[in-house]
Design an enzyme around this catalytic site. Structure first.
Site, PDB file in Angstrom:
ATOM      1  CB  THR A  34     -11.115  47.245 -24.999  1.00  0.00           C
ATOM      2  OG1 THR A  34     -10.184  46.660 -24.091  1.00  0.00           O
ATOM      3  CG2 THR A  34     -11.388  46.292 -26.144  1.00  0.00           C
ATOM      4  N   GLY A  36     -11.423  50.593 -21.087  1.00  0.00           N
ATOM      5  CA  GLY A  36     -10.707  50.809 -19.824  1.00  0.00           C
ATOM      6  C   GLY A  36      -9.203  50.768 -20.002  1.00  0.00           C
ATOM      7  CB  THR A  37      -6.985  48.392 -21.839  1.00  0.00           C
ATOM      8  OG1 THR A  37      -7.761  47.327 -21.286  1.00  0.00           O
ATOM      9  CG2 THR A  37      -5.519  48.034 -21.783  1.00  0.00           C
ATOM     10  NE  ARG A 220      15.540   6.019 -13.866  1.00  0.00           N
ATOM     11  CZ  ARG A 220      16.033   5.226 -12.915  1.00  0.00           C
ATOM     12  NH1 ARG A 220      16.184   5.686 -11.692  1.00  0.00           N
ATOM     13  NH2 ARG A 220      16.367   3.993 -13.183  1.00  0.00           N
ATOM     14  CE1 TYR A 221      10.503   2.820 -10.517  1.00  0.00           C
ATOM     15  CE2 TYR A 221      12.417   3.114 -11.931  1.00  0.00           C
ATOM     16  CZ  TYR A 221      11.871   2.850 -10.691  1.00  0.00           C
ATOM     17  OH  TYR A 221      12.682   2.615  -9.618  1.00  0.00           O
ATOM     18  CE  LYS A 280      10.738   0.882   3.446  1.00  0.00           C
ATOM     19  NZ  LYS A 280      11.588   0.052   4.269  1.00  0.00           N
ATOM     20  CG  HIS A 281       6.275   0.228   1.039  1.00  0.00           C
ATOM     21  ND1 HIS A 281       6.432   0.414  -0.310  1.00  0.00           N
ATOM     22  CD2 HIS A 281       7.283  -0.566   1.450  1.00  0.00           C
ATOM     23  CE1 HIS A 281       7.503  -0.246  -0.713  1.00  0.00           C
ATOM     24  NE2 HIS A 281       8.048  -0.839   0.334  1.00  0.00           N
ATOM     25  CG  ASN A 421      -9.088  -2.648  10.022  1.00  0.00           C
ATOM     26  OD1 ASN A 421      -9.904  -1.783   9.823  1.00  0.00           O
ATOM     27  ND2 ASN A 421      -9.320  -3.941   9.784  1.00  0.00           N
ATOM     28  CG  ASP A 474     -11.332  -9.499  18.451  1.00  0.00           C
ATOM     29  OD1 ASP A 474     -11.610  -8.277  18.413  1.00  0.00           O
ATOM     30  OD2 ASP A 474     -11.378 -10.232  17.438  1.00  0.00           O
ATOM     31  NE  ARG A 516     -15.050   5.326   8.850  1.00  0.00           N
ATOM     32  CZ  ARG A 516     -15.931   4.812   7.988  1.00  0.00           C
ATOM     33  NH1 ARG A 516     -16.732   3.833   8.336  1.00  0.00           N
ATOM     34  NH2 ARG A 516     -16.006   5.286   6.770  1.00  0.00           N
ATOM     35  CG  HIS A 520      -9.346   2.453   2.300  1.00  0.00           C
ATOM     36  ND1 HIS A 520     -10.381   3.239   2.736  1.00  0.00           N
ATOM     37  CD2 HIS A 520      -9.459   1.288   2.958  1.00  0.00           C
ATOM     38  CE1 HIS A 520     -11.110   2.559   3.605  1.00  0.00           C
ATOM     39  NE2 HIS A 520     -10.569   1.369   3.760  1.00  0.00           N
TER      40      HIS A 520
HETATM   41  N1  FAI Z   1     -16.993  41.847 -25.888  1.00  0.00           N
HETATM   42  C1  FAI Z   1     -15.846  41.936 -26.449  1.00  0.00           C
HETATM   43  O1  FAI Z   1     -15.793  42.028 -27.653  1.00  0.00           O
HETATM   44  C2  FAI Z   1     -14.624  41.977 -25.635  1.00  0.00           C
HETATM   45  N2  FAI Z   1     -13.424  42.229 -26.137  1.00  0.00           N
HETATM   46  C3  FAI Z   1     -12.530  42.227 -25.098  1.00  0.00           C
HETATM   47  N3  FAI Z   1     -13.200  41.943 -23.949  1.00  0.00           N
HETATM   48  C4  FAI Z   1     -12.631  41.883 -22.604  1.00  0.00           C
HETATM   49  O2  FAI Z   1     -12.635  43.192 -22.036  1.00  0.00           O
HETATM   50  C5  FAI Z   1     -11.650  43.287 -21.007  1.00  0.00           C
HETATM   51  C6  FAI Z   1     -10.941  44.623 -21.091  1.00  0.00           C
HETATM   52  O3  FAI Z   1     -11.853  45.666 -21.047  1.00  0.00           O
HETATM   53  P1  FAI Z   1     -11.390  47.157 -20.763  1.00  0.00           P
HETATM   54  O4  FAI Z   1     -10.216  47.413 -21.642  1.00  0.00           O
HETATM   55  O5  FAI Z   1     -12.574  47.959 -21.119  1.00  0.00           O
HETATM   56  O6  FAI Z   1     -11.077  47.286 -19.287  1.00  0.00           O
HETATM   57  C7  FAI Z   1     -10.727  42.117 -21.216  1.00  0.00           C
HETATM   58  O7  FAI Z   1     -10.898  41.218 -20.115  1.00  0.00           O
HETATM   59  C8  FAI Z   1     -11.199  41.459 -22.504  1.00  0.00           C
HETATM   60  O8  FAI Z   1     -11.070  40.052 -22.468  1.00  0.00           O
HETATM   61  C9  FAI Z   1     -14.512  41.786 -24.254  1.00  0.00           C
HETATM   62  N4  FAI Z   1     -15.473  41.517 -23.331  1.00  0.00           N
HETATM   63  C10 FAI Z   1     -16.292  40.495 -23.202  1.00  0.00           C
HETATM   64  O9  FAI Z   1     -16.716  39.654 -23.818  1.00  0.00           O
END
Ligand code: FAI
Length: 520
Positions: A34, A36-37, A220-221, A280-281, A421, A474, A516, A520
């Site tokens: 997608t 950004g990645t 174990r238990y 203890k306990h 207490n 007391d 306080r 318990h």
């Molecule tokens: N809408 C979509 O179809 C969708 N597909 C992937 N994402 C998210 O988009 C993020 C990555 O986005 P990017 O590659 O643009 O930085 C990931 O966190 C992924 O889970 C989506 N975003 C949100 O729902």
């Protein structure tokens, strides 16, 4: 085993993903991504195809729709072993996607921001990501789903030794992790939304409480041998909590070991000076501070040498050879400390049954305390109130001395960890008698005095702490009979006047805390 030929990578947190993608590309894997990645990969010379180009549909609606397309979900969900699926995929020109790597919009980090508003929260609900995670996890018979960056390196290694494929066993582990991940994610969304009023105000507790814990071990238990049990930790345990333990030697921890170790550890952690707590306990039967761990232990043990047998011993500072030798003379179930010298460990190694735990001393607290009742769950914030000298109010004619004030605070900090207490006698940084878990306060007082006498400890001039107010005079009378010179207690009883008059009558100084510590 099928070789991975196409991977889809779509991550919000991009830590480590570039190396992962490079290693996949080096094994001939085609990478779809997608916006950004994909940009990160392209900028760094990793061959990548944008999902938008692959599907023929642009990312749209401000990123709300990116990967929600039959070419993506068909490629992930199609069964490679069913001819009908294979034919349908071919008919619609849907290629296999064999590995999906996704981490989701940071919903929890977003709502944790003080300036986060409702719109920010809603926009940070990932839809396409969980859809892919769930598709790939469901089809783990054929597809690998990667949701955790700490898995990247191992997966690459496995592919390198398996002709570019991942084992079914690995895909199953990844799928379990993936469904847990989306369950936690949806749980966080539900917690957030059900904690909002109709007007959008934040309530303290959500209408539906979703929590996840990670299993540390089957036991174990349980509390008794006819009960089964397991130990779970928080996904993200509080700093310095028992769950951060590293076991250096000894038998497997039992259910009671964990419960008692937690009581000992939480108690010892609160002291700044070298301290020792013997439990203890679930009750401290000896607590002391000293110049070092050794002297703290000698004093703590002296409180109640009988009850210390088979106890849990916790230190807030390093255990050295002298201390290890001293504790080794008594029968103990668990030893806890932030560190051990090499000589100490060599000595302890002679007692292989003793469970030796190392836990870092860090002041974190659980966000909530949980207690099961029949058909329900009680939830509260933990009792982490810390009392200072400024919080104390002297209510008697007699003022406590500085030395008494020091002991009063010490006694108070111990009483906080004794079951109600609770009455605790202390002197010079050492518990002298502990009265725990009685149904009447005066009985706890009598028991604390009996125990001090049995241990040959002189209560004259000592101080007493009471975890809650004295309902009658007391308890004060019994304390006075034993020569105790100062008392710390919350105050607030309808008979406070009578209780304070009793202290004045006996020539005892009394301070109230306004706080306080029922337990318990
Ligand atoms: N809408 C979509 O179809 C969708 N597909 C992937 N994402 C998210 O988009 C993020 C990555 O986005 P990017 O590659 O643009 O930085 C990931 O966190 C992924 O889970 C989506 N975003 C949100 O729902």
């Amino acid at each position: 085993m099928t070789k991975i030929t196409r991977a889809l990578i779509s991550v919000s947190d991009k830590t480590g993903v570039l190396d992962f993608a490079k290693a996949l590309a080096a094994q001939g894997v085609e990478i779809l991504s997608t916006g950004g990645t994909a940009k990160l990969f392209a900028d760094n010379g990793v061959p990548v195809i944008e999902v938008a180009d692959y599907t023929g549909f642009p990312e749209m609606l401000d990123g709300r729709v990116k990967t929600l397309h039959p070419k993506i979900h068909g490629g992930i969900l199609g069964r490679r072993d069913l001819p009908a699926h294979v034919a349908t995929m071919a008919e619609h020109q849907i290629g296999n996607i064999d590995l999906v790597c996704v981490n989701l919009y940071p919903f929890e980090a977003t709502i944790a921001r003080p300036d986060c508003n409702y719109e920010d929260a809603i926009e940070n609900i990932d839809i396409g990501g969980p859809a892919m995670v769930r598709s790939a996890a469901k089809n783990h018979a054929h597809v690998a789903i990667v949701t955790d960056a700490s898995d990247y390196a191992d997966l690459i290694k496995e592919m390198q030794t398996n002709d570019g494929a991942l084992l079914l066993a690995t895909r199953k582990v990844l799928a379990k992790k993936a469904f847990s991940h989306t369950a936690a994610y949806d749980g966080a969304i539900s917690n957030y939304l059900t904690a909002l009023t109709a007007e959008g105000e934040k309530k303290s507790y959500p209408d539906r409480l979703n929590m996840q814990f990670v299993k540390v071990q089957d036991m174990r238990y349980g509390e008794n041998p006819h009960q089964s049990a397991a130990f779970y930790r928080d996904i993200d345990p509080a700093m310095g909590s028992l769950a951060a333990y590293k076991q250096l030697q000894g038998k497997e921890l039992s259910y009671n070991n964990v419960a008692d170790s937690d009581a000992a550890w939480e108690c010892v952690k609160q002291f700044a000076e070298p301290a020792c707590v013997i439990v203890k306990h679930a009750n401290p039967c000896g607590v002391a501070v000293g110049v070092d761990s050794y002297s703290a232990y000698r004093l703590a043990f002296a409180t109640d040498t009988t009850s210390a047998f088979g106890g849990i011993i916790a230190f807030n500072q390093t255990v050295d050879a002298d201390t290890a030798e001293a504790v080794s003379k008594q029968f103990m179930e668990v030893l806890i400390a932030p560190a051990y010298t090499a000589e100490a460990l060599a000595l302890l190694a002679k007692k292989q049954n003793v469970r030796v735990l190392e836990v870092p001393v860090e002041q974190g607290a659980n966000r909530f305390d949980l207690k099961r009742v029949g058909g329900g769950l009680l939830v509260q914030t933990p009792d982490s109130h810390e009392l200072t000298l400024n919080d104390l109010k002297v209510v008697t004619k007699l003022q406590p001395t500085e030395a008494q004030l020091k002991d009063l605070l010490f006694a108070w900090n111990v009483a906080k960890f004794v079951k109600s207490n609770a009455i605790v006698f202390c002197g010079k940084g050492q518990t002298l008698g502990v009265g725990a878990g009685q149904m009447s306060r005066v009985d706890s007082t009598k028991i604390a005095a009996i125990k001090a006498k049995a241990a040959g400890l002189d209560l004259r001039g000592s101080v007493a702490a009471s975890d809650a107010f004295f309902p009658f005079r007391d308890g004060v009378d019994v304390i006075a009979e034993n020569g105790v010179s100062a008392i710390i207690q919350p105050g607030g009883s309808v008979r406070d006047d009578e209780v304070i008059a009793a202290a004045d009558e006996h020539g005892i100084a009394m301070v109230v805390t306004g706080i306080r510590h029922f337990r318990h």
